[in-house]
Design a protein around this motif. Structure first.
Motif, PDB file in Angstrom:
ATOM      1  N   ASN A   1     -59.445 -10.888   9.554  1.00 19.59           N
ATOM      2  CA  ASN A   1     -58.912 -12.095   8.920  1.00 19.59           C
ATOM      3  C   ASN A   1     -58.053 -12.891   9.901  1.00 19.59           C
ATOM      4  N   ASP A   2     -57.267 -12.171  10.720  1.00 15.58           N
ATOM      5  CA  ASP A   2     -56.381 -12.851  11.663  1.00 15.58           C
ATOM      6  C   ASP A   2     -57.151 -13.626  12.725  1.00 15.58           C
ATOM      7  N   ILE A   3     -58.231 -13.024  13.239  1.00 19.24           N
ATOM      8  CA  ILE A   3     -58.962 -13.694  14.324  1.00 19.24           C
ATOM      9  C   ILE A   3     -60.132 -14.519  13.809  1.00 19.24           C
ATOM     10  N   GLY A   4     -60.435 -14.411  12.530  1.00 24.88           N
ATOM     11  CA  GLY A   4     -61.485 -15.222  11.935  1.00 24.88           C
ATOM     12  C   GLY A   4     -62.882 -14.835  12.354  1.00 24.88           C
ATOM     13  N   ALA A   5     -63.134 -13.554  12.534  1.00 28.93           N
ATOM     14  CA  ALA A   5     -64.469 -13.102  12.939  1.00 28.93           C
ATOM     15  C   ALA A   5     -64.696 -11.689  12.434  1.00 28.93           C
ATOM     16  N   GLN A   6     -65.965 -11.376  12.135  1.00 29.97           N
ATOM     17  CA  GLN A   6     -66.316 -10.012  11.746  1.00 29.97           C
ATOM     18  C   GLN A   6     -66.527  -9.195  13.005  1.00 29.97           C
ATOM     19  N   LEU A   7     -65.827  -8.054  13.109  1.00 24.79           N
ATOM     20  CA  LEU A   7     -65.855  -7.243  14.316  1.00 24.79           C
ATOM     21  C   LEU A   7     -66.876  -6.118  14.262  1.00 24.79           C
ATOM     22  N   PHE A   8     -67.179  -5.634  13.052  1.00 23.36           N
ATOM     23  CA  PHE A   8     -68.115  -4.518  12.905  1.00 23.36           C
ATOM     24  C   PHE A   8     -69.174  -4.822  11.858  1.00 23.36           C
ATOM     25  N   ASN A   9     -70.366  -4.316  12.101  1.00 22.70           N
ATOM     26  CA  ASN A   9     -71.395  -4.245  11.068  1.00 22.70           C
ATOM     27  C   ASN A   9     -71.253  -2.901  10.388  1.00 22.70           C
ATOM     28  N   ARG A  10     -70.940  -2.919   9.083  1.00 22.68           N
ATOM     29  CA  ARG A  10     -70.757  -1.672   8.352  1.00 22.68           C
ATOM     30  C   ARG A  10     -72.100  -1.183   7.823  1.00 22.68           C
ATOM     31  N   GLY A  11     -72.219   0.115   7.701  1.00 23.29           N
ATOM     32  CA  GLY A  11     -73.429   0.739   7.171  1.00 23.29           C
ATOM     33  C   GLY A  11     -73.362   2.227   7.443  1.00 23.29           C
ATOM     34  N   ARG A  12     -74.519   2.875   7.492  1.00 21.67           N
ATOM     35  CA  ARG A  12     -74.546   4.305   7.818  1.00 21.67           C
ATOM     36  C   ARG A  12     -73.964   4.540   9.211  1.00 21.67           C
ATOM     37  N   GLN A  13     -74.171   3.545  10.088  1.00 25.98           N
ATOM     38  CA  GLN A  13     -73.552   3.567  11.405  1.00 25.98           C
ATOM     39  C   GLN A  13     -72.705   2.312  11.569  1.00 25.98           C
ATOM     40  N   VAL A  14     -71.542   2.488  12.130  1.00 30.88           N
ATOM     41  CA  VAL A  14     -70.649   1.356  12.363  1.00 30.88           C
ATOM     42  C   VAL A  14     -70.885   0.855  13.781  1.00 30.88           C
ATOM     43  N   ARG A  15     -71.268  -0.421  13.875  1.00 33.65           N
ATOM     44  CA  ARG A  15     -71.579  -0.999  15.182  1.00 33.65           C
ATOM     45  C   ARG A  15     -70.786  -2.279  15.388  1.00 33.65           C
ATOM     46  N   LEU A  16     -70.406  -2.520  16.636  1.00 35.14           N
ATOM     47  CA  LEU A  16     -69.721  -3.762  16.969  1.00 35.14           C
ATOM     48  C   LEU A  16     -70.653  -4.949  16.823  1.00 35.14           C
ATOM     49  N   THR A  17     -70.141  -6.041  16.265  1.00 36.84           N
ATOM     50  CA  THR A  17     -70.878  -7.296  16.258  1.00 36.84           C
ATOM     51  C   THR A  17     -70.753  -7.931  17.640  1.00 36.84           C
ATOM     52  N   ASP A  18     -71.455  -9.037  17.855  1.00 33.88           N
ATOM     53  CA  ASP A  18     -71.311  -9.755  19.124  1.00 33.88           C
ATOM     54  C   ASP A  18     -69.868 -10.202  19.323  1.00 33.88           C
ATOM     55  N   GLN A  19     -69.233 -10.645  18.212  1.00 32.90           N
ATOM     56  CA  GLN A  19     -67.827 -11.054  18.307  1.00 32.90           C
ATOM     57  C   GLN A  19     -66.941  -9.849  18.644  1.00 32.90           C
ATOM     58  N   GLY A  20     -67.271  -8.685  18.056  1.00 28.58           N
ATOM     59  CA  GLY A  20     -66.512  -7.490  18.352  1.00 28.58           C
ATOM     60  C   GLY A  20     -66.627  -7.074  19.802  1.00 28.58           C
ATOM     61  N   LEU A  21     -67.846  -7.158  20.348  1.00 33.48           N
ATOM     62  CA  LEU A  21     -68.055  -6.830  21.759  1.00 33.48           C
ATOM     63  C   LEU A  21     -67.273  -7.770  22.666  1.00 33.48           C
ATOM     64  N   SER A  22     -67.193  -9.039  22.280  1.00 33.63           N
ATOM     65  CA  SER A  22     -66.454 -10.014  23.082  1.00 33.63           C
ATOM     66  C   SER A  22     -64.950  -9.774  23.010  1.00 33.63           C
ATOM     67  N   PHE A  23     -64.478  -9.345  21.841  1.00 35.92           N
ATOM     68  CA  PHE A  23     -63.039  -9.152  21.645  1.00 35.92           C
ATOM     69  C   PHE A  23     -62.536  -7.844  22.245  1.00 35.92           C
ATOM     70  N   LEU A  24     -63.409  -6.839  22.370  1.00 36.21           N
ATOM     71  CA  LEU A  24     -62.995  -5.499  22.777  1.00 36.21           C
ATOM     72  C   LEU A  24     -62.249  -5.465  24.114  1.00 36.21           C
ATOM     73  N   PRO A  25     -62.747  -6.104  25.194  1.00 36.20           N
ATOM     74  CA  PRO A  25     -61.998  -6.020  26.462  1.00 36.20           C
ATOM     75  C   PRO A  25     -60.611  -6.645  26.384  1.00 36.20           C
ATOM     76  N   TYR A  26     -60.459  -7.703  25.578  1.00 37.06           N
ATOM     77  CA  TYR A  26     -59.143  -8.328  25.434  1.00 37.06           C
ATOM     78  C   TYR A  26     -58.201  -7.407  24.665  1.00 37.06           C
ATOM     79  N   CYS A  27     -58.735  -6.738  23.659  1.00 42.17           N
ATOM     80  CA  CYS A  27     -57.938  -5.780  22.903  1.00 42.17           C
ATOM     81  C   CYS A  27     -57.437  -4.675  23.828  1.00 42.17           C
TER      82      CYS A  27
END
Length: 309
Positions: free
Chosen positions: A41-67
């Motif tokens: 909510n704070d960054i305005g982007a979905q970071l993970f695709n939820r399901g049987r496996q949790v995977r980073l979205t493209d936005q999540g992959l982009s945000f990860l190195p900054y985190c």
């Protein structure tokens, strides 16, 4: 956005699971979900695709190195304050290298610096890699080359090549005869011991395990006990069985149709700037001095750099 949200995001990205991340962070899964939702909510982007496996979205992959950069800067600041208050050196090491490589240097170093805090942590290669990446340790003894994608920077100070002979108890070795083939060893041995010394096992070790009639995968100490009792044969890194080989409790098997195996290990820092700390450089020098006795030195960047004490 707060630090706990960032830590939780990094942990979920590593583990690929909200449940595993919750266990590692010692919080409930609901807390993990709440923190991730608040961060999204704070960054305005979905970071993970939820399901049987949790995977980073493209936005999540982009945000990860900054985190991770933000977490790293915070950890560096904390470490600086901690060292200013009281000297501290933290070392992460492969479990098998604690006794042959770390114990002696630790005793000598603590005699000279009784007020210095020294932290020794052990684990498998991926655990040591994570410790160095997260700056939980200043120095690390790990397999080399580093193949862990999470640790993008690691500077080797010393690289050692240690052989891994095939060993067995003397009474079992006599059944193999002189210079036996690997097939004869596997035929006569009660079981083949798989000890996973390498990040990626050599083809020869994999082939031996696959050809064995009975095999068991286990940690070093129980594997050594099985070999000592005559219940198995396996490739052991020499430093873990050197005392038993010297006493004759174990013997090397000179197999005629397989090339010698070895493992490379390295003493590393995340950045060479870490050596600007005299205490760290001195302890690294002690470890390197011990390491030079263990095997063939492939690289040595510490000769002449260790402070005179």
């Amino acid at each position: 956005m707060d630090i706990e949200q960032l830590r939780t995001f990094d942990r979920v990205a590593r583990d690929g699971s909200f449940t595993k991340a919750a266990a590692r962070l010692n919080v409930t899964q609901a807390t993990v979900s709440m923190r991730i939702q608040a961060l999204e909510n704070d960054i305005g982007a979905q970071l993970f695709n939820r399901g049987r496996q949790v995977r980073l979205t493209d936005q999540g992959l982009s945000f990860l190195p900054y985190c991770r950069r933000m977490l790293g800067v915070l950890q560096e600041a904390r470490e600086t304050l901690r060292r200013a208050e009281r000297g501290r050196v933290a070392v992460g090491s492969l479990s098998t290298m604690i006794m042959p490589l770390i114990s002696g240097p630790l005793v000598r170093y603590q005699k000279r610096h009784p007020d210095m805090d020294v932290v020794i942590r052990e684990g498998r290669h991926n655990q040591i890699s994570a410790m160095l990446h997260e700056r939980d340790v200043d120095l690390a003894v790990m397999c080399w080359p580093n193949l862990d994608p999470l640790l993008t920077s690691a500077e080797p100070l010393l690289i050692i090549r240690e052989d891994a002979p095939l060993v067995a108890a003397p009474e079992l070795a006599r059944e193999f005869g002189p210079k036996p083939t690997l097939a004869r060893v596997l035929e006569k041995a009660p079981r083949f011991l798989t000890l996973n010394w390498w990040q990626i096992a050599p083809h020869r070790a994999i082939s031996a395990a696959q050809a064995a009639g009975s095999r068991v995968e286990l940690p070093t100490d129980p594997g050594r006990n099985l070999a000592l009792s005559g219940h198995g044969v396996g490739f052991f890194v020499r430093s873990t069985v050197s005392d038993a080989l010297s006493s004759g409790e174990l013997v090397e098997i000179d197999v005629s149709d397989i090339e010698p195996l070895y493992r490379d290990i390295a003493l590393v820092v995340q950045s060479l700037t870490a050596l600007d700390q005299p205490a760290l450089l001195e302890f690294a020098g002690e470890i390197a001095s011990e390491g030079r006795k263990l095997g063939r030195v492939l690289r040595d960047s510490l000769s002449g750099l260790t402070p005179t004490v």
